[in-house]
Structure formats: structure tokens, C-alpha cells
Design a protein around this motif. Structure first.
Motif, short mmCIF file in Angstrom:
data_model
loop_
_atom_site.label_atom_id
_atom_site.label_comp_id
_atom_site.label_asym_id
_atom_site.label_seq_id
_atom_site.Cartn_x
_atom_site.Cartn_y
_atom_site.Cartn_z
N TYR A 1 0.83 -1.20 0.00
CA TYR A 1 0.00 0.00 0.00
C TYR A 1 0.87 1.26 0.00
O TYR A 1 0.64 2.19 -0.79
CB TYR A 1 -0.93 0.00 1.22
N ASN A 2 1.89 1.28 0.84
CA ASN A 2 2.77 2.45 0.94
C ASN A 2 3.60 2.64 -0.33
O ASN A 2 3.80 3.77 -0.79
CB ASN A 2 3.68 2.34 2.15
N SER A 3 4.06 1.55 -0.90
CA SER A 3 4.83 1.62 -2.15
C SER A 3 3.97 2.19 -3.28
O SER A 3 4.42 3.04 -4.05
CB SER A 3 5.33 0.22 -2.52
N ALA A 4 2.74 1.72 -3.36
CA ALA A 4 1.81 2.23 -4.37
C ALA A 4 1.53 3.71 -4.14
O ALA A 4 1.50 4.50 -5.09
CB ALA A 4 0.52 1.42 -4.36
N ALA A 5 1.37 4.10 -2.89
CA ALA A 5 1.10 5.51 -2.57
C ALA A 5 2.24 6.40 -3.05
O ALA A 5 1.99 7.48 -3.61
CB ALA A 5 0.89 5.68 -1.06
N ASP A 6 3.47 5.95 -2.87
CA ASP A 6 4.61 6.73 -3.32
C ASP A 6 4.56 6.96 -4.83
O ASP A 6 4.79 8.06 -5.31
CB ASP A 6 5.93 6.04 -2.96
N LYS A 7 4.25 5.91 -5.56
CA LYS A 7 4.19 6.02 -7.03
C LYS A 7 3.00 6.87 -7.46
O LYS A 7 3.12 7.72 -8.34
CB LYS A 7 4.08 4.64 -7.66
N LEU A 8 1.84 6.62 -6.88
CA LEU A 8 0.63 7.31 -7.30
C LEU A 8 0.69 8.81 -7.05
O LEU A 8 0.01 9.58 -7.74
CB LEU A 8 -0.59 6.71 -6.60
N GLN A 9 1.49 9.23 -6.09
CA GLN A 9 1.59 10.65 -5.78
C GLN A 9 2.60 11.39 -6.65
O GLN A 9 2.69 12.62 -6.60
CB GLN A 9 1.92 10.85 -4.29
N GLN A 10 3.34 10.65 -7.46
CA GLN A 10 4.32 11.29 -8.33
C GLN A 10 3.60 12.08 -9.42
O GLN A 10 2.66 11.59 -10.04
CB GLN A 10 5.25 10.26 -8.97
N SER A 11 4.09 13.27 -9.67
CA SER A 11 3.50 14.12 -10.69
C SER A 11 3.62 13.44 -12.06
O SER A 11 4.70 12.98 -12.44
CB SER A 11 4.24 15.46 -10.70
N ASN A 12 2.53 13.40 -12.77
CA ASN A 12 2.47 12.83 -14.13
C ASN A 12 2.89 11.37 -14.21
O ASN A 12 3.32 10.90 -15.26
CB ASN A 12 3.30 13.68 -15.10
N TRP A 13 2.76 10.62 -13.11
CA TRP A 13 3.10 9.20 -13.13
C TRP A 13 2.28 8.46 -14.18
O TRP A 13 2.77 7.55 -14.83
CB TRP A 13 2.88 8.59 -11.74
N TYR A 14 1.06 8.89 -14.38
CA TYR A 14 0.20 8.23 -15.36
C TYR A 14 0.82 8.27 -16.76
O TYR A 14 0.64 7.34 -17.55
CB TYR A 14 -1.21 8.84 -15.38
N LEU A 15 1.58 9.30 -17.09
CA LEU A 15 2.22 9.38 -18.40
C LEU A 15 3.26 8.28 -18.56
O LEU A 15 3.38 7.68 -19.64
CB LEU A 15 2.84 10.76 -18.62
N ASP A 16 4.00 7.99 -17.49
CA ASP A 16 4.97 6.89 -17.52
C ASP A 16 4.26 5.56 -17.73
O ASP A 16 4.69 4.72 -18.52
CB ASP A 16 5.79 6.88 -16.23
N VAL A 17 3.15 5.36 -17.03
CA VAL A 17 2.40 4.11 -17.16
C VAL A 17 1.86 3.96 -18.58
O VAL A 17 2.01 2.91 -19.21
CB VAL A 17 1.25 4.04 -16.13
N LEU A 18 1.24 5.00 -19.11
CA LEU A 18 0.71 4.94 -20.47
C LEU A 18 1.82 4.66 -21.48
O LEU A 18 1.63 3.88 -22.43
CB LEU A 18 -0.02 6.23 -20.82
N ASP A 19 2.97 5.25 -21.26
CA ASP A 19 4.10 5.01 -22.15
C ASP A 19 4.57 3.56 -22.08
O ASP A 19 4.82 2.92 -23.10
CB ASP A 19 5.25 5.96 -21.82
N ARG A 20 4.66 3.02 -20.87
CA ARG A 20 5.11 1.63 -20.71
C ARG A 20 4.18 0.63 -21.38
O ARG A 20 4.63 -0.38 -21.90
CB ARG A 20 5.24 1.27 -19.23
N ILE A 21 2.89 0.93 -21.35
CA ILE A 21 1.93 -0.01 -21.96
C ILE A 21 1.53 0.43 -23.37
O ILE A 21 0.63 -0.14 -23.97
CB ILE A 21 0.70 -0.24 -21.05
N LYS A 22 2.24 1.43 -23.87
CA LYS A 22 2.13 1.90 -25.25
C LYS A 22 0.76 2.44 -25.63
O LYS A 22 0.33 2.31 -26.76
CB LYS A 22 2.59 0.81 -26.21
N ILE A 23 0.07 3.03 -24.67
CA ILE A 23 -1.17 3.73 -24.99
C ILE A 23 -0.80 5.15 -25.37
O ILE A 23 -0.21 5.88 -24.57
CB ILE A 23 -2.17 3.70 -23.82
N ARG A 24 -1.11 5.51 -26.60
CA ARG A 24 -0.73 6.83 -27.10
C ARG A 24 -1.87 7.84 -27.00
O ARG A 24 -1.63 9.03 -26.91
CB ARG A 24 -0.25 6.72 -28.55
N LYS A 25 -3.10 7.35 -27.04
CA LYS A 25 -4.27 8.22 -26.93
C LYS A 25 -5.34 7.47 -26.13
O LYS A 25 -5.42 6.25 -26.18
CB LYS A 25 -4.86 8.56 -28.30
N ALA A 26 -6.15 8.23 -25.41
CA ALA A 26 -7.24 7.63 -24.63
C ALA A 26 -8.49 8.47 -24.84
O ALA A 26 -8.48 9.69 -24.62
CB ALA A 26 -6.87 7.59 -23.15
#
Length: 158
Positions: free
Chosen positions: A113-138
Motif C-alpha cells: 500500500y505504501n509503495s503504491a502511494a509513493d508512485k501514485l503521488q508522483q507528478s504525471n506518473w500516469y504518463l509513464d504508465v501509459l508510455d510503458r503499456i504503449k497507450i498513445r491516446k485515450a
């Protein structure tokens, strides 16, 4: 063995190189990342499975703090580990949050839970996730009259 076949390897290469468009996203343009692991965990399928497995719904009530709801569910996890929804949640934990155990239990739940919280609070973390899974548009599932002022036009399509 299939994984060693030439056809498998060629298909895997093509699929791995594909860029994707998410045509049915549940991302919120104004806050694309979940706020907590509980936001992901309490998606209605997992909540329904936990209650069907005997957990009192009050243990994951929205009235409780997010971390408490997550930890309350831990004793019931063994009862739903055979479901595809749980498999998907574990993939999220492993691939996005670096979780390296086979199950979530009383010994590792708070650390996850704490590890996830650290990642989820990072600014623009979602952009890294989308890039890793190769989603270019949503494509957004926004309301027709919703004010979209400030949405990320590079990622989201109303």
C-alpha cells in the motif's frame, strides 16, 4: 512448446511493437492516476467478489479511510485469488508497483500500500504508465457538457 515456435515469436514481436489507443478509458482527465491503491482495489468487481466470499461490506465502506479498507480486505483475499479480476489486480501490483510476492497477506499488505502511494503521488506518473503499456491516446468518457478546460490534449480525446 508454443513459446519457442517461430510463429509465436513473430506474433509476439509485432504485438509488442504495437502502439495502442484506449477507446474505453476509465481515466479521469483531471486526475488520471488513482489517488490510492484502494481506488484500484475497490473497483466494483473485486468488492463484489470479496463480499460474495463472506466479507462484511462495512469493512470496505467508503466511510472508512482508504488504507483501512484495503487492510480490512486482506484476510479475504485467499477466497478470491482464483478470479480473473484478482489476477488483473495482481498484474497491476507487480508490473506497476514492483510487488514481488505471489499473494497479498498480513505481512506485506501495508508495504504494498505504501509503495503504491509513493508512485501514485508522483507528478504525471500516469504518463509513464501509459508510455510503458504503449497507450498513445485515450478516449474520455466525459459528459457532453463537461468543462474540459485544462485536459491533456496530447493524451486525451473527448
Amino acid at each position: 512448446m508454443l513459446h519457442n515456435s517461430d510463429v509465436y515469436q513473430r506474433l509476439k514481436t509485432v504485438i509488442d511493437d504495437m502502439e495502442l489507443i484506449d477507446c474505453h478509458t476509465h481515466l479521469r482527465w483531471y486526475q488520471p492516476s488513482a489517488e490510492t491503491l484502494t481506488d484500484i482495489f475497490s473497483y466494483h468487481y473485486i468488492a463484489t467478489e470479496l463480499v460474495s466470499a463472506g466479507m462484511d461490506p462495512e469493512l470496505i465502506s467508503e466511510d472508512l479511510p482508504a488504507k483501512e479498507r484495503f487492510l480490512n480486505a486482506v484476510p479475504y483475499i485467499p477466497r478470491i485469488q482464483n478470479t480473473t479480476t484478482w489476477w488483473g489486480f495482481m498484474q497491476i501490483c507487480k508490473q506497476l508497483f514492483g510487488f514481488d510476492s505471489e499473494t497479498i497477506d498480513a505481512q506485506n499488505a501495508e508495504s504494498l500500500y505504501n509503495s503504491a502511494a509513493d508512485k501514485l503521488q508522483q507528478s504525471n506518473w500516469y504518463l509513464d504508465v501509459l508510455d510503458r503499456i504503449k497507450i498513445r491516446k485515450a478516449f474520455l468518457t466525459n459528459e457532453f457538457d463537461e468543462d474540459l478546460h485544462g485536459y491533456n490534449k496530447d493524451v486525451f480525446i473527448p
